[in-house]
Design an enzyme around this catalytic site. Structure first.
Site, PDB file in Angstrom:
ATOM      1  N   GLN A 149       0.842  -1.120  -0.021  1.00  0.00           N
ATOM      2  CA  GLN A 149      -0.148   0.047  -0.104  1.00  0.00           C
ATOM      3  C   GLN A 149       0.937   1.351  -0.095  1.00  0.00           C
ATOM      4  O   GLN A 149       1.836   1.260   0.713  1.00  0.00           O
ATOM      5  CB  GLN A 149      -0.866  -0.029   1.346  1.00  0.00           C
TER       6      GLN A 149
ATOM      7  N   ASP B  83      11.638   4.506 -17.910  1.00  0.00           N
ATOM      8  CA  ASP B  83      11.824   4.219 -16.304  1.00  0.00           C
ATOM      9  C   ASP B  83      12.736   2.714 -15.876  1.00  0.00           C
ATOM     10  O   ASP B  83      12.272   2.020 -15.307  1.00  0.00           O
ATOM     11  CB  ASP B  83      10.890   4.408 -15.395  1.00  0.00           C
TER      12      ASP B  83
ATOM     13  N   ILE C 169      -1.772  -2.915  -3.743  1.00  0.00           N
ATOM     14  CA  ILE C 169      -1.405  -4.284  -4.744  1.00  0.00           C
ATOM     15  C   ILE C 169      -2.155  -5.373  -4.047  1.00  0.00           C
ATOM     16  O   ILE C 169      -1.847  -5.504  -2.825  1.00  0.00           O
ATOM     17  CB  ILE C 169       0.061  -4.630  -4.934  1.00  0.00           C
TER      18      ILE C 169
END
Length: 350
Positions: free
Chosen positions: A59, A187, A65
């Site tokens: 979290q 990224d 998730i």
């Protein structure tokens, strides 16, 4: 950096799955916070399949998730090894979903694999997505193994040159596919690279929250500094273009991969210890114009890898809108791999 943990269906140890959007705190304040949903609750994806939230695994202020399984009404069976990423409907998760729907369709990936006579291509497969309670968006992925970051933390040692070159060859394959579909990843780092346990030749590049469509309709975007938020992505590895607020391009991904290769093999980059993004950018500018000095700093008294030198020299010289020669870049790494007794197709040599 947000990391969650989940169990593999095999006897593999506790695995990590990075929350692929590594938004910094200063960015998070501009995004909507999300509140956890109750475990045991069901969400329904766009195809009508129901997924039960088994356990909250991770979290942050911007995303959640969960471990999930698909509920099959007739047998009430479980389809294991899936995770669900939940975030604000209009946050960066929308960007990731957009990329996955546009450029990462399984049929398109399979066609590319066949056309290029490949054995595998590490593009993540989004098996479900949808909206929930009007303000949430979710994506569902299968287990893709263990992040490279967690592997390196477990081993607590640098990667040998052979493993670095194997990883780079696999990632270049993925980047060539992504770039051919008008996107860049923007990224690249060890938390966004996954290794399938038991099949260590299967390398995934995940985490497309920062994916950017650099060439919409075949027209490359113009180079304009300050046209975007500067320093987006993982500051240690992003390209100088990203530091300057210019849209990332193909060279950005390949340069980021070069920084990663150096970091994995030598342990540190000249700017690793710096905390201010502008200072990092200054160092990258300096060494971009002097690749031998960058290599000398990273390798110290050790022998400099000629393969890394060749690769870095090539990608640092790329023009903003220039199409990279992926075959030449990969060929240089593959030749060095063969000299080390390895090949891109073999399991990673840790």
């Amino acid at each position: 950096m947000f990391i969650l943990f989940y169990y593999s269906a095999t006897n593999f140890p506790l695995l990590t799955f990075s929350a692929t959007c590594k938004s910094k705190a200063k960015k998070a304040k501009h995004m909507s916070a999300v509140e956890p949903l109750q475990e045991g609750q069901e969400v329904t994806d766009k195809t009508g399949r129901k997924w039960k939230l088994v356990k909250l695994l991770s979290q942050s202020t911007t995303e959640l998730i969960y471990e999930v399984f698909q509920t099959v009404s007739r047998s009430n069976s479980k389809e294991s090894n899936h995770i669900l990423k939940l975030a604000a409907k209009d946050g960066r998760i929308f960007n990731e979903q957009n990329f996955l729907q546009r450029a990462a369709k399984p049929a398109s990936v399979d066609k590319w694999i066949k056309q290029n006579k490949m054995d595998f291509l590490g593009i993540p497969s989004c098996v479900g997505f949808g909206l929930h309670a009007e303000s949430y968006r979710f994506l569902i992925f299968p287990n893709m193994g263990q992040s490279l970051e967690s592997v390196m933390e477990e081993e607590d040692e640098l990667l040998p040159e052979k493993a670095v070159l194997q990883l780079a060859c696999r990632i270049i394959d993925v980047l060539q596919y992504v770039h051919s579909n008008e996107y860049v990843h923007a990224d690249i780092n060890a938390e966004n690279i996954y290794i399938q346990p038991g099949q260590k030749s299967q390398i995934y590049l995940v985490g497309y929250c920062h994916a950017f469509r650099y060439c919409p309709g075949g027209q490359h975007v113009e180079y304009r500094e300050a046209s975007r938020t500067p320093h987006e992505g993982t500051v240690e590895f992003i390209s100088l273009d990203a530091h300057k607020g210019a849209a990332p391009s193909r060279r950005s991904d390949l340069q980021s991969l070069g920084y990663c290769m150096l970091r994995w093999h030598t342990g540190a980059l000249p700017w690793t210890a710096l905390t201010h993004p502008d200072q990092v950018a200054t160092q990258k500018q300096r060494y971009m114009e002097d690749v031998p000095a960058l290599l000398s700093h990273c390798f110290g008294k050790k022998r400099v890898s000629s393969a890394l030198q060749t690769y870095l020299t090539a990608v640092m010289a790329l023009q903003y809108s220039e199409q990279p020669d992926y075959s030449a870049l990969k060929a240089g790494l593959s030749v060095a791999l063969l000299q080390l007794g390895g090949s891109p197709e073999r399991p990673l040599s840790f």
